[in-house]
Write an enzyme that holds these catalytic residues in place. Structure first.
Site, PDB file in Angstrom:
ATOM      1  N   ARG A 160       0.867  -1.172   0.000  1.00 28.92           N
ATOM      2  CA  ARG A 160       0.000   0.000   0.000  1.00 28.92           C
ATOM      3  C   ARG A 160       0.901   1.217   0.000  1.00 28.92           C
ATOM      4  NH1 ARG A 160      -1.158   2.441   4.876  1.00 28.92           N
ATOM      5  NH2 ARG A 160      -1.239   0.698   6.297  1.00 28.92           N
TER       6      ARG A 160
ATOM      7  N   HIS B 202      -3.360   4.431   5.244  1.00 23.48           N
ATOM      8  CA  HIS B 202      -4.397   3.415   5.445  1.00 23.48           C
ATOM      9  C   HIS B 202      -5.748   3.967   4.999  1.00 23.48           C
ATOM     10  CE1 HIS B 202      -6.896   0.406   7.342  1.00 23.48           C
ATOM     11  NE2 HIS B 202      -7.514   1.357   8.002  1.00 23.48           N
TER      12      HIS B 202
ATOM     13  N   TYR C   3       4.643   5.772  11.151  1.00 25.44           N
ATOM     14  CA  TYR C   3       5.105   4.397  11.396  1.00 25.44           C
ATOM     15  C   TYR C   3       5.978   3.797  10.299  1.00 25.44           C
ATOM     16  CZ  TYR C   3       0.669   3.750   8.902  1.00 25.44           C
ATOM     17  OH  TYR C   3      -0.361   3.846   8.016  1.00 25.44           O
TER      18      TYR C   3
HETATM   19  C1  TPP Z   1     -13.136  -6.010  13.822  1.00 21.75           C
HETATM   20  C2  TPP Z   1     -12.379  -4.773  13.461  1.00 21.75           C
HETATM   21  N1  TPP Z   1     -11.375  -4.349  14.270  1.00 21.75           N
HETATM   22  C3  TPP Z   1     -10.708  -3.217  13.990  1.00 21.75           C
HETATM   23  C4  TPP Z   1     -11.022  -2.476  12.883  1.00 21.75           C
HETATM   24  C5  TPP Z   1     -10.281  -1.199  12.581  1.00 21.75           C
HETATM   25  N2  TPP Z   1      -9.443  -1.374  11.392  1.00 21.75           N
HETATM   26  C6  TPP Z   1      -9.879  -1.003  10.172  1.00 21.75           C
HETATM   27  S1  TPP Z   1      -8.833  -1.443   8.976  1.00 21.75           S
HETATM   28  C7  TPP Z   1      -7.749  -2.135  10.061  1.00 21.75           C
HETATM   29  C8  TPP Z   1      -6.502  -2.784   9.522  1.00 21.75           C
HETATM   30  C9  TPP Z   1      -6.814  -3.832   8.506  1.00 21.75           C
HETATM   31  O1  TPP Z   1      -5.650  -4.369   7.983  1.00 21.75           O
HETATM   32  P1  TPP Z   1      -5.653  -5.460   6.832  1.00 21.75           P
HETATM   33  O2  TPP Z   1      -6.615  -6.552   7.148  1.00 21.75           O
HETATM   34  O3  TPP Z   1      -4.252  -5.842   6.594  1.00 21.75           O
HETATM   35  O4  TPP Z   1      -6.257  -4.695   5.563  1.00 21.75           O
HETATM   36  P2  TPP Z   1      -5.743  -3.366   4.848  1.00 21.75           P
HETATM   37  O5  TPP Z   1      -6.455  -2.217   5.521  1.00 21.75           O
HETATM   38  O6  TPP Z   1      -4.272  -3.300   4.962  1.00 21.75           O
HETATM   39  O7  TPP Z   1      -6.212  -3.475   3.441  1.00 21.75           O
HETATM   40  C10 TPP Z   1      -8.221  -2.008  11.368  1.00 21.75           C
HETATM   41  C11 TPP Z   1      -7.498  -2.453  12.561  1.00 21.75           C
HETATM   42  C12 TPP Z   1     -12.066  -2.951  12.064  1.00 21.75           C
HETATM   43  N3  TPP Z   1     -12.434  -2.298  10.947  1.00 21.75           N
HETATM   44  N4  TPP Z   1     -12.719  -4.083  12.380  1.00 21.75           N
END
Ligand code: TPP
Lengths: 350, 332
Positions: free
Chosen positions: A252, A256, A265
């Site tokens: 990415r 985020h 970070y």
């Molecule tokens: C159950 C839950 N916990 C926390 C969050 C907050 N949150 C949103 S995106 C994220 C990180 C997700 O990372 P990843 O699965 O690697 O997907 P990416 O965003 O990198 O595409 C978090 C912690 C959430 N949306 N749902």
């Protein structure tokens, strides 16, 4: 484990063919098709970020850097298949056929943006992490029970593999041999948490071993590798050979979401050094003599116009109806909620 | 400690939270801060900003993305000598951990007749009003107030946030600590630099009044205050009561206020059905029925999921809706 699941690629960072067995399949037509979709969604993504900065969209989740993973996977599907995206997979849904205006509406806080294009099976983006994985398995299982050849694909990030829903979905998929593709985009980070702190295993692909499921680790910035790997997994699923886990290793580039500051970070300068999936494909096309400047310029101009028009249509969309706050929670509005609605509208003089 | 007593700093609610966490990390080695992105990133709202740099990765811990994992392992940490202070990124993402909270966090003490306890704090931002994406705006506090064994605390001001969080960390029982996102940076107020606690289970009279009692908590306290100011222009005097703790409820303070004014408006952004308002009404019936001069009014979110933000302003109670309920109650 990394050696058991080496990253597979068809073209390298410089756009050179490294898997000779695929040379004949790498046609100009396919390259141009992948390029076109990737350029289209990148144009969309960059515009969306600008709109958010101007206050014309809400918080937005960019996917720049992940175009090859999203386009390559979605292009390997048929119209009758199902896709279960996250908030970062609108590149995949747009490629699959989602409406661009609705996609923009979603990011503008409009529930209309959750409604899929007619005749396509696109679930609303899952915001809670990993929760869509069992849904995709269930939809695939249903297709199997109905005796069709349609398949289903769940998109999810590296962080999602820590949640119970991922493991439960994997287990059901393999127990019931559901025709599902579990498509992981390992983009290095879950918000600020790097993959090394997310899990102790070296790869995501290896997690399939425990569930008796085939898996493969691919270069997610290589549009060809994604496309052909996905095609194989889809073919297996359609033939009744069950689920596949695909780990597409990608990156990415940006934040985020537009509410996040990646410089907190990681080194953002270096982030941009990661190979750009679009540049790589362009280099391949030049190398093969597939790149025609006039043709490509026309494509870029066309996408610019398409996106501008979609933005206009989004902004001209009728204002949100208060009725929509109440009307869709049940098939028939319970009397209590009907009263709440009537009281609220009366108090506002509607 | 050599810190001069009575020194104060102007803080937002979120700065007060950070301040309380810093004090505990500095003074109690058993405290651990755990959650998603709480370390290097300092939390998505910056509640833990700078704490990992100050106290190290062993004390301020970025966990894998797994709410059930975070809360479940915290049970084990808590029964075995540590004091986990967990951050759940948004209340709407606590549901994967609901099983752990419901089946274990809240009942270990009861199941072991006090042999084990789970003295942990779970912090979670909640509520609508900041144009957050889907699911980020839930206000489902009553799912937890109806869970015996758990305490639920919800500060409305920076001063309260610090004192209540320090009390929650000291509490021998598990506490869910709800932080209103719309209040995080809404205003600053002077907060003492030293450690102090505010008793859990005690409500707070924000402003005294004679005609109507407005009961609110968290982000709705400011809405109640605005409505009270508008009512005053119409010659009505409202008593604004901030519950501060949602379980256990401060029955005495509520009853005293209701018995003084004889009229009640309850304001919460949670759904009406099964919202805490229903328990408050039952409680007031028990303690103060004969003092009531009008049916108790409620201004709540509607019985629909919190919508995407284009319709959010129609969902959240506004001072205008509260004022309408005040008038209705007075005119009864
Ligand atoms: C159950 C839950 N916990 C926390 C969050 C907050 N949150 C949103 S995106 C994220 C990180 C997700 O990372 P990843 O699965 O690697 O997907 P990416 O965003 O990198 O595409 C978090 C912690 C959430 N949306 N749902």
């Amino acid at each position: 484990m990394e050696s058991q699941f080496p990253i597979q690629r068809i073209i390298d960072d410089a756009g050179q063919i490294v898997d000779e067995t695929k040379r004949d399949a790498l046609t100009k037509e396919l390259a141009l098709q992948l390029f076109t979709h990737m350029n289209r969604i990148r144009t969309f993504d960059r515009k969306a970020i600008n709109l958010q900065r101007q206050g014309r969209l809400g918080t937005y989740a960019p996917f720049e850097g992940q175009e090859a993973a999203q386009v390559g996977s979605a292009l390997a599907l048929n119209d009758t298949d199902w896709i279960f995206p996250t908030y970062r997979d609108h590149g995949a849904t747009l490629t699959f056929g989602a409406d661009m205006v609705r996609t923009l509406l979603y990011w503008n806080g409009r529930v209309e943006g959750c409604v899929p294009t007619d005749d396509l099976h696109i679930f609303p983006p899952a915001v809670p992490i990993a929760t869509q994985i069992p849904h995709a398995v269930g939809a695939a299982w249903a297709e199997k029970r109905k005796g069709t050849t349609a398949v289903s694909v769940a998109y999810f990030g590296d962080g999602a593999t820590s949640e119970g829903d991922f493991h439960e979905g994997m287990n059901f998929a393999s127990v019931f041999q559901a025709p599902v593709i579990l498509f992981n985009q390992n983009n290095g980070y879950a918000i600020s948490v790097p993959i090394q702190k997310q899990m102790h295993s070296e790869t995501i692909a290896q997690k399939a071993l425990a569930y008796g499921m085939p898996s493969v680790r691919i270069d997610g910035n290589d549009a060809f590798a994604v496309y052909f790997t996905m095609q194989e997994a889809v073919a297996r699923a359609r033939n009744g050979q069950g689920p596949t886990l695909i780990e597409a290793v990608t990156w990415r580039f940006g934040a985020h979401t537009t509410a996040d500051d990646p410089s907190k970070y990681r080194d953002q300068e270096r982030s941009r050094d990661r190979v750009d999936p679009l540049t790589r494909l362009e280099q391949f096309m030049r190398e093969q003599g597939f790149y025609d400047d006039t043709e490509i310029d026309a494509i870029r101009a066309r996408h610019q116009m398409e996106v501008e028009e979609a933005v206009k249509a989004m902004e001209a969309f009728k204002p949100p109806a208060i009725d929509d706050l109440f009307d869709h929670t049940y098939a028939t509005l319970p009397a209590d909620v009907a009263r709440q609605k009537a009281d609220y509208l009366t108090a506002r003089g509607n | 400690m050599a810190t001069p007593i009575n020194q104060q700093t102007d803080m937002t609610l979120i700065q007060a939270v950070t301040d309380a966490l810093r004090i505990k990390l500095a003074t109690d080695d058993t405290t651990l801060v755990l959650g998603e992105d709480v370390g290097k990133n300092g939390g998505v709202f910056r509640a833990t900003d700078g704490l990992q740099a100050e106290f190290g990765e062993d004390r301020v811990i970025d966990t894998p993305l797994s709410e059930a994992g975070i809360v479940g392992t915290s049970v084990g940490l808590a029964v075995n000598g540590f004091k986990p202070i967990v951050e759940i990124q948004f209340l709407g993402f606590i549901y994967p951990a609901y099983e752990q909270i419901m089946t274990h966090v809240s009942r270990i003490r009861m199941r072991t007749m006090g042999r084990y306890s789970v003295p942990m704090v779970i912090r979670a931002p909640y509520g609508a009003g900041i144009r957050a994406p889907e699911i980020h705006s839930d206000s489902t506090e009553s799912l937890f107030t109806s869970m015996p064994g758990l305490k639920v605390v919800c500060p409305a001001t920076p001063y309260d946030a610090k004192g209540l969080l320090l009390a929650a960390i000291d509490d021998p029982d598990p506490v869910l600590f709800l932080e209103s996102m719309r209040s995080y940076r809404a205003f600053k107020e002077p907060v003492p630099n030293e450690a102090y606690t505010i008793e859990i289970g005690k409500a707070h009279i924000v402003s005294e009044g004679a005609d109507v009692t407005l009961i609110a908590w968290g982000g709705m306290v400011q809405v109640a205050q605005k409505a009270a100011a508008q009512a005053e222009k119409q010659g009505l005097s409202c008593e604004v009561l901030d519950l501060r703790t949602l379980y256990p409820l401060d029955q005495e303070t509520i009853a005293a206020s209701v018995q003084k004014t004889g009229r009640v408006v309850i304001i919460h952004e949670a759904h009406a059905m099964g919202g805490l308002g229903t328990d408050l009404i039952a409680l007031i019936n028990d303690t103060s029925f004969l003092y009531l001069r009008a049916p108790i009014a409620r201004v709540t979110g509607f019985d629909v999921p919190v919508p995407l933000f284009a319709l959010e302003d129609h969902y959240i109670p506004t001072p205008a809706r509260v004022l309408e309920a005040i008038t209705r109650t007075v005119d009864f």
